[in-house]
Scaffold this motif. Structure first.
Motif, PDB file in Angstrom:
ATOM      1  N   UNK A   5       0.810  -1.216   0.000  1.00  0.00           N
ATOM      2  CA  UNK A   5       0.000   0.000   0.000  1.00  0.00           C
ATOM      3  C   UNK A   5       0.833   1.249   0.000  1.00  0.00           C
ATOM      4  N   UNK A   6       0.272   2.287   0.597  1.00  0.00           N
ATOM      5  CA  UNK A   6       0.885   3.606   0.586  1.00  0.00           C
ATOM      6  C   UNK A   6       2.260   3.613   1.245  1.00  0.00           C
ATOM      7  N   UNK A   7       3.157   4.488   0.742  1.00  0.00           N
ATOM      8  CA  UNK A   7       4.464   4.634   1.400  1.00  0.00           C
ATOM      9  C   UNK A   7       4.309   5.323   2.759  1.00  0.00           C
ATOM     10  N   UNK A  79       2.510  -5.531   6.414  1.00  0.00           N
ATOM     11  CA  UNK A  79       2.102  -4.326   7.126  1.00  0.00           C
ATOM     12  C   UNK A  79       1.785  -3.224   6.135  1.00  0.00           C
ATOM     13  N   UNK A  80       0.937  -2.314   6.598  1.00  0.00           N
ATOM     14  CA  UNK A  80       0.580  -1.164   5.789  1.00  0.00           C
ATOM     15  C   UNK A  80       0.390   0.039   6.696  1.00  0.00           C
ATOM     16  N   UNK A  81       0.598   1.204   6.117  1.00  0.00           N
ATOM     17  CA  UNK A  81       0.508   2.455   6.847  1.00  0.00           C
ATOM     18  C   UNK A  81      -0.725   3.189   6.336  1.00  0.00           C
ATOM     19  N   UNK A  90      -3.429   7.778  12.504  1.00  0.00           N
ATOM     20  CA  UNK A  90      -2.651   7.016  11.528  1.00  0.00           C
ATOM     21  C   UNK A  90      -2.110   5.771  12.214  1.00  0.00           C
ATOM     22  N   UNK A  91      -2.039   4.672  11.479  1.00  0.00           N
ATOM     23  CA  UNK A  91      -1.585   3.416  12.088  1.00  0.00           C
ATOM     24  C   UNK A  91      -0.644   2.645  11.175  1.00  0.00           C
ATOM     25  N   UNK A  92       0.295   1.972  11.813  1.00  0.00           N
ATOM     26  CA  UNK A  92       1.075   0.940  11.146  1.00  0.00           C
ATOM     27  C   UNK A  92       0.351  -0.356  11.500  1.00  0.00           C
ATOM     28  N   UNK A  93      -0.408  -0.862  10.555  1.00  0.00           N
ATOM     29  CA  UNK A  93      -1.176  -2.080  10.792  1.00  0.00           C
ATOM     30  C   UNK A  93      -0.326  -3.288  10.377  1.00  0.00           C
ATOM     31  N   UNK A  94      -0.082  -4.171  11.320  1.00  0.00           N
ATOM     32  CA  UNK A  94       0.589  -5.432  11.029  1.00  0.00           C
ATOM     33  C   UNK A  94      -0.517  -6.469  10.926  1.00  0.00           C
ATOM     34  N   UNK A  95      -0.707  -7.010   9.720  1.00  0.00           N
ATOM     35  CA  UNK A  95      -1.854  -7.861   9.408  1.00  0.00           C
ATOM     36  C   UNK A  95      -1.420  -9.317   9.270  1.00  0.00           C
ATOM     37  N   UNK A 130      -8.464  -4.082   0.744  1.00  0.00           N
ATOM     38  CA  UNK A 130      -7.038  -4.102   1.078  1.00  0.00           C
ATOM     39  C   UNK A 130      -6.231  -4.855   0.014  1.00  0.00           C
ATOM     40  N   UNK A 131      -5.207  -4.197  -0.532  1.00  0.00           N
ATOM     41  CA  UNK A 131      -4.369  -4.902  -1.507  1.00  0.00           C
ATOM     42  C   UNK A 131      -3.678  -6.129  -0.895  1.00  0.00           C
ATOM     43  N   UNK A 132      -3.362  -6.072   0.392  1.00  0.00           N
ATOM     44  CA  UNK A 132      -2.753  -7.220   1.060  1.00  0.00           C
ATOM     45  C   UNK A 132      -3.703  -8.402   1.124  1.00  0.00           C
TER      46      UNK A 132
END
Length: 145
Positions: A5-7, A79-81, A90-95, A130-132
């Motif tokens: 996802x996004x940088x 993970x995605x931001x 804002x979150x750093x999501x660890x999926x 979600x792309x992930x």
């Protein structure tokens, strides 16, 4: 760990948010959740402090879909931001992604605004926000782009 996802935005402070999600097989379909009639995702969510990952997965899937599940094995993680409007941060999501078996439906979703959806994996790839999530579904089922 791969980022999808996004940088990362240099001027943003990210809140660490681990989560767990399921690719839940129900016969030839998979179980998804639709949130607020706009976002379709793999069922799952945040892991509360001190909560075991599998307990969180079973709880989140039940709350979002009303289904009883059996986690089978971990497929991986990414993970995605992202900005989380429901928390205004804002979150750093660890999926973490688990393969699960859908056992049976117990009730309507308990979480307001959620709806359970059963669909073919090929169609799920088209719907997932979600792309992930899309990558994991495509890889698990051997689907081409």
């Amino acid at each position: 760990m791969i980022r999808i996802g996004e940088p990362v935005k240099k001027n943003v402070k990210y809140y660490y948010r681990p989560g767990i999600y399921g690719i839940i097989k129900v016969n030839d379909n998979i179980l998804l959740t639709e949130q607020n009639e706009k976002e379709i995702q793999l069922p799952g969510g945040g892991i509360d402090k001190g909560e075991h990952y599998i307990t969180a997965l079973v709880r989140e899937v039940y709350e979002e879909t009303g289904w009883k599940i059996q986690p089978i094995n971990r497929l991986g993680f990414f993970h995605r931001f992202v900005y989380m409007p429901e928390y205004s941060k804002w979150a750093q999501k660890v999926c973490h992604i688990y393969l699960c078996k859908g056992l049976y439906n117990l009730t309507s979703p308990l979480e307001k605004g959620h709806k359970a959806i059963l669909t073919k994996p090929r169609d799920a790839v088209l719907f997932l926000e979600s792309p992930g999530d899309r990558i994991f579904v495509k890889n698990y089922f051997g689907l081409k782009s």
